[in-house]
Design a protein around this motif. Structure first.
Motif: not given
Length: 169
Positions: A105-115
């Motif tokens: 979940t945290l990894k997905r959040l990171y990539f969503e924010v980064r993108d």
């Protein structure tokens, strides 16, 4: 880079006011009618608190700083380390499955924010820990990237640490 040499090691950036999980609490919090475990479990689903996230992230940052993250991500032994850290520091029983789910979940959040930050018109408010853009930019972006809706108004308290943990993935 040789993790045992002490040279060229990455030092995680510590933020003031962030939670620490290496200091065990003396007694679990007192709740009127539920145990601490019942307060984080809802309908059979683990609900991670900010304290639990802080403990997870702090433990993972130590793992990365000590060179124990593999090229493919975190090893199963790391999940065991997090389970023990959360139990010791917060008195909460989690299992490796919970850690793996929260990590995804945290990894997905990171990539969503980064993108989202990499798209035109977006910025970062470091005081609020929030992705920023004018409403029309958000509206256009969300039409083509519906997953970004939940990062529109959601602060990401430990984003700098998530960058440290996941930028090489």
């Amino acid at each position: 880079m040789d993790p045992n040499s002490g040279d060229n090691q990455i030092t995680p950036k510590k933020q003031s006011g962030q939670g620490r999980c290496d200091t065990p609490r003396r007694t679990p919090r007192k709740y009127k009618s539920k145990s601490l475990d019942e307060n984080v479990m809802s309908g059979g689903v683990m609900r991670w608190t900010d304290q639990m996230d802080d403990c997870l992230i702090d433990t993972l940052m130590d793992v990365v700083a000590n060179g124990r993250k593999s090229a493919n991500g975190f090893k199963k032994e790391t999940y065991k380390t997090v389970v023990e850290s959360v139990r010791r520091a917060l008195g909460i029983s989690v299992v490796e499955k919970h850690v793996g789910n929260r990590l995804r979940t945290l990894k997905r959040l990171y990539f969503e924010v980064r993108d989202t930050l990499n798209a035109s018109g977006f910025g970062w408010d470091d005081d609020k820990k929030l992705v920023t853009a004018p409403d029309d930019v958000w509206d256009d972006y969300i039409r083509s990237h519906p997953y970004a809706q939940h990062v529109r108004r959601k602060p990401v308290r430990r984003y700098d640490d998530l960058v440290f943990l996941f930028e090489s993935d």
